[in-house]
Design a protein around this motif. Structure first.
Motif, mmCIF file in Angstrom:
data_model
loop_
_atom_site.group_PDB
_atom_site.id
_atom_site.type_symbol
_atom_site.label_atom_id
_atom_site.label_comp_id
_atom_site.label_asym_id
_atom_site.label_seq_id
_atom_site.Cartn_x
_atom_site.Cartn_y
_atom_site.Cartn_z
ATOM 1 N N PRO A 166 34.412 137.575 54.408
ATOM 2 C CA PRO A 166 35.695 137.094 54.928
ATOM 3 C C PRO A 166 36.822 137.276 53.902
ATOM 4 O O PRO A 166 36.568 137.120 52.719
ATOM 5 C CB PRO A 166 35.438 135.598 55.159
ATOM 6 N N ARG A 167 37.980 137.802 54.217
ATOM 7 C CA ARG A 167 38.514 137.886 55.537
ATOM 8 C C ARG A 167 38.296 139.257 56.205
ATOM 9 O O ARG A 167 38.421 139.408 57.417
ATOM 10 C CB ARG A 167 40.038 137.560 55.457
ATOM 11 N N VAL A 168 37.967 140.306 55.474
ATOM 12 C CA VAL A 168 37.863 141.645 56.053
ATOM 13 C C VAL A 168 36.778 141.722 57.121
ATOM 14 O O VAL A 168 36.846 142.560 58.019
ATOM 15 C CB VAL A 168 37.627 142.720 54.965
ATOM 16 N N SER A 169 35.784 140.837 57.041
ATOM 17 C CA SER A 169 34.713 140.847 58.036
ATOM 18 C C SER A 169 35.224 140.515 59.433
ATOM 19 O O SER A 169 34.565 140.803 60.432
ATOM 20 C CB SER A 169 33.632 139.838 57.639
ATOM 21 N N GLU A 170 36.415 139.893 59.504
ATOM 22 C CA GLU A 170 36.985 139.479 60.783
ATOM 23 C C GLU A 170 37.840 140.567 61.424
ATOM 24 O O GLU A 170 38.328 140.386 62.539
ATOM 25 C CB GLU A 170 37.837 138.220 60.552
ATOM 26 N N ASP A 171 38.003 141.706 60.741
ATOM 27 C CA ASP A 171 38.901 142.773 61.184
ATOM 28 C C ASP A 171 38.130 143.791 62.018
ATOM 29 O O ASP A 171 37.373 144.604 61.484
ATOM 30 C CB ASP A 171 39.526 143.446 59.954
ATOM 31 N N GLN A 172 38.322 143.768 63.322
ATOM 32 C CA GLN A 172 37.582 144.673 64.207
ATOM 33 C C GLN A 172 37.953 146.129 63.975
ATOM 34 O O GLN A 172 37.115 147.029 64.127
ATOM 35 C CB GLN A 172 37.834 144.297 65.671
ATOM 36 N N ALA A 173 39.201 146.400 63.588
ATOM 37 C CA ALA A 173 39.611 147.781 63.326
ATOM 38 C C ALA A 173 38.826 148.371 62.155
ATOM 39 O O ALA A 173 38.456 149.554 62.170
ATOM 40 C CB ALA A 173 41.112 147.834 63.032
ATOM 41 N N LEU A 174 38.539 147.562 61.149
ATOM 42 C CA LEU A 174 37.737 148.019 60.019
ATOM 43 C C LEU A 174 36.312 148.328 60.476
ATOM 44 O O LEU A 174 35.731 149.354 60.108
ATOM 45 C CB LEU A 174 37.725 146.947 58.925
ATOM 46 N N VAL A 175 35.749 147.456 61.290
ATOM 47 C CA VAL A 175 34.383 147.662 61.799
ATOM 48 C C VAL A 175 34.321 148.923 62.656
ATOM 49 O O VAL A 175 33.368 149.709 62.563
ATOM 50 C CB VAL A 175 33.932 146.426 62.590
ATOM 51 N N ASP A 176 35.322 149.136 63.481
ATOM 52 C CA ASP A 176 35.356 150.341 64.321
ATOM 53 C C ASP A 176 35.382 151.597 63.462
ATOM 54 O O ASP A 176 34.746 152.604 63.802
ATOM 55 C CB ASP A 176 36.574 150.310 65.241
ATOM 56 N N MET A 177 36.114 151.567 62.346
ATOM 57 C CA MET A 177 36.146 152.721 61.443
ATOM 58 C C MET A 177 34.758 152.986 60.860
ATOM 59 O O MET A 177 34.303 154.137 60.798
ATOM 60 C CB MET A 177 37.163 152.479 60.327
ATOM 61 N N LEU A 178 34.058 151.938 60.445
ATOM 62 C CA LEU A 178 32.719 152.111 59.871
ATOM 63 C C LEU A 178 31.760 152.697 60.900
ATOM 64 O O LEU A 178 30.914 153.538 60.575
ATOM 65 C CB LEU A 178 32.196 150.777 59.346
ATOM 66 N N LYS A 179 31.893 152.282 62.141
ATOM 67 C CA LYS A 179 31.075 152.865 63.203
ATOM 68 C C LYS A 179 31.377 154.348 63.370
ATOM 69 O O LYS A 179 30.471 155.167 63.541
ATOM 70 C CB LYS A 179 31.324 152.130 64.523
ATOM 71 N N ASP A 180 32.663 154.701 63.321
ATOM 72 C CA ASP A 180 33.075 156.091 63.506
ATOM 73 C C ASP A 180 32.491 157.017 62.445
ATOM 74 O O ASP A 180 32.138 158.164 62.737
ATOM 75 C CB ASP A 180 34.606 156.206 63.489
ATOM 76 N N ILE A 181 32.386 156.539 61.200
ATOM 77 C CA ILE A 181 31.881 157.405 60.125
ATOM 78 C C ILE A 181 30.368 157.239 59.936
ATOM 79 O O ILE A 181 29.784 157.839 59.029
ATOM 80 C CB ILE A 181 32.608 157.141 58.793
ATOM 81 N N GLY A 182 29.745 156.428 60.787
ATOM 82 C CA GLY A 182 28.294 156.280 60.725
ATOM 83 C C GLY A 182 27.797 155.477 59.548
ATOM 84 O O GLY A 182 26.678 155.704 59.064
#
Length: 357
Positions: free
Chosen positions: A148-164
């Motif tokens: 926290p707090r970055v763990s709450e950022d869905q845009a960050l999570v979506d980026m990590l999914k995109d790059i595998g």
């Protein structure tokens, strides 16, 4: 009689000679076929990855030795595309919290061949997600856990999914699939604080929150205020002051609260750093803890038991959460591991007592 010639007879160049069979060169595919495992498993064993069962490792290594297989050094260097690095990404002003989290992750990684690399960032900057992306790609991370707090950022999570890039999130409430989530259930801990202070007889209570953009602030504040309301006690707006999860903000917020009339007889600070700041503000005003002012914190960081009087606080197993996060990243993706249920609880020490009047 002719003497036998000492010359070695010469073969006729035209006479065909018997062909010598060239040795068969085993490949990684052949080793995988003979061992009955995947090519990826053989590659992991060649690269000393800890993500292979010891029984399988010994079986494949014995087979490679038996057939004389030696991997091509160039192929070996390229075979494993990720490094043995686990990343920790955080944007949190609480140094005690971060150090505890790091120590937990290191406990989990010890002896595995993996190492921890950290990436502090400022989630208020527009390009911070791009910075995390560069960090994950340049380090070729095996995985990353988000604090926290970055763990709450869905845009960050979506980026990590995109790059595998595999990830685990730590947050006050569940935001993702169970195998990607460590939920700290902050609201429950704050409810215990409200019930405890009200049961001691406190009616004039101050609340020092963290920044509103933190989910932990919203969950802890809501749990505390709702539990007080259930006991027919409502805090006036001036009794709620926003802090920054830092010692300095705890001092300034407590000074505001202690200037009120009537003065609060108890203050709940949403982390231990700010609670330590409340102690300092009380000392400056000549107030004694807990005789004149009861104080409660949150996290149960090492500072809580070292203060005098020792701080009553909500115990959150921060080090264990770091350990669990790293362990979940190391788990085989085919058999994901879920974090155990975390139950925060109030640890009562010497900083609280009933009000004087």
């Amino acid at each position: 009689m002719r003497k036998p010639s000492s010359k070695v007879p010469q073969h006729d160049a035209a006479r065909p000679t018997a062909a010598v069979a060239a040795p068969v060169k085993n490949t990684i595919n052949e080793i995988a076929r003979l061992a009955g495992v995947s090519k990826k498993t053989v590659s992991r064993i060649i690269n000393d990855s800890p993500l292979v069962r010891e029984e399988t490792r010994e079986k494949v290594k014995a087979l490679m030795l038996e057939v004389g297989y030696s991997p091509d050094p160039m192929a070996r260097a390229l075979a494993f595309r990720r490094s043995f690095l686990i990343g920790m990404v955080y944007d949190n002003p609480n140094a005690e919290y971060i150090v505890n989290m790091q120590n937990g992750a290191l406990d989990s990684l010890r002896g595995t061949g993996f190492e921890l690399v950290v990436h502090p960032c400022d989630s208020k900057h527009a390009d911070y997600i791009e910075g995390v992306k560069r960090f994950a790609q340049q380090q070729k991370l095996h995985g990353v856990f988000l604090v926290p707090r970055v763990s709450e950022d869905q845009a960050l999570v979506d980026m990590l999914k995109d790059i595998g890039c595999r990830y685990v999130r730590i947050a006050a409430i569940s935001l993702d699939e169970p195998e990607r989530m460590i939920t700290s259930n902050d609201r429950q801990g704050a409810i215990e604080v409200a019930n405890y202070l009200e049961s001691l007889g406190h009616r004039h209570i101050g609340l020092v929150t963290g920044p509103r953009r933190y989910l932990s602030t919203r969950e802890r504040s809501a749990g505390f205020l709702e539990a007080l309301a259930d006991r027919h006690l409502e805090l006036p707006p001036e009794h709620i002051v926003e802090g920054g999860y830092t010692f300095e903000s705890g001092v300034s917020c407590a000074e505001q609260l202690l200037a009120l009339t009537p003065r609060p007889t108890a203050i709940f600070a949403l982390n231990d750093e700010m609670a330590a700041g409340v102690y300092k503000a009380a000392y400056r005003l000549g107030l004694s803890v807990p005789e004149d002012l009861s104080v409660v914190g949150f996290d149960d960081s090492p500072i809580a038991s070292r203060m005098w009087p020792s701080l009553t606080t909500v115990r959150l197993p921060i080090r264990d959460m770091g350990l669990q996060a790293a362990g979940m990243l190391l788990a085989d993706s085919a058999h994901p591991r879920q974090a155990p249920l975390i139950r925060p609880h109030l640890t009562k020490r010497e900083s609280c007592q009933p009000p004087k009047h």
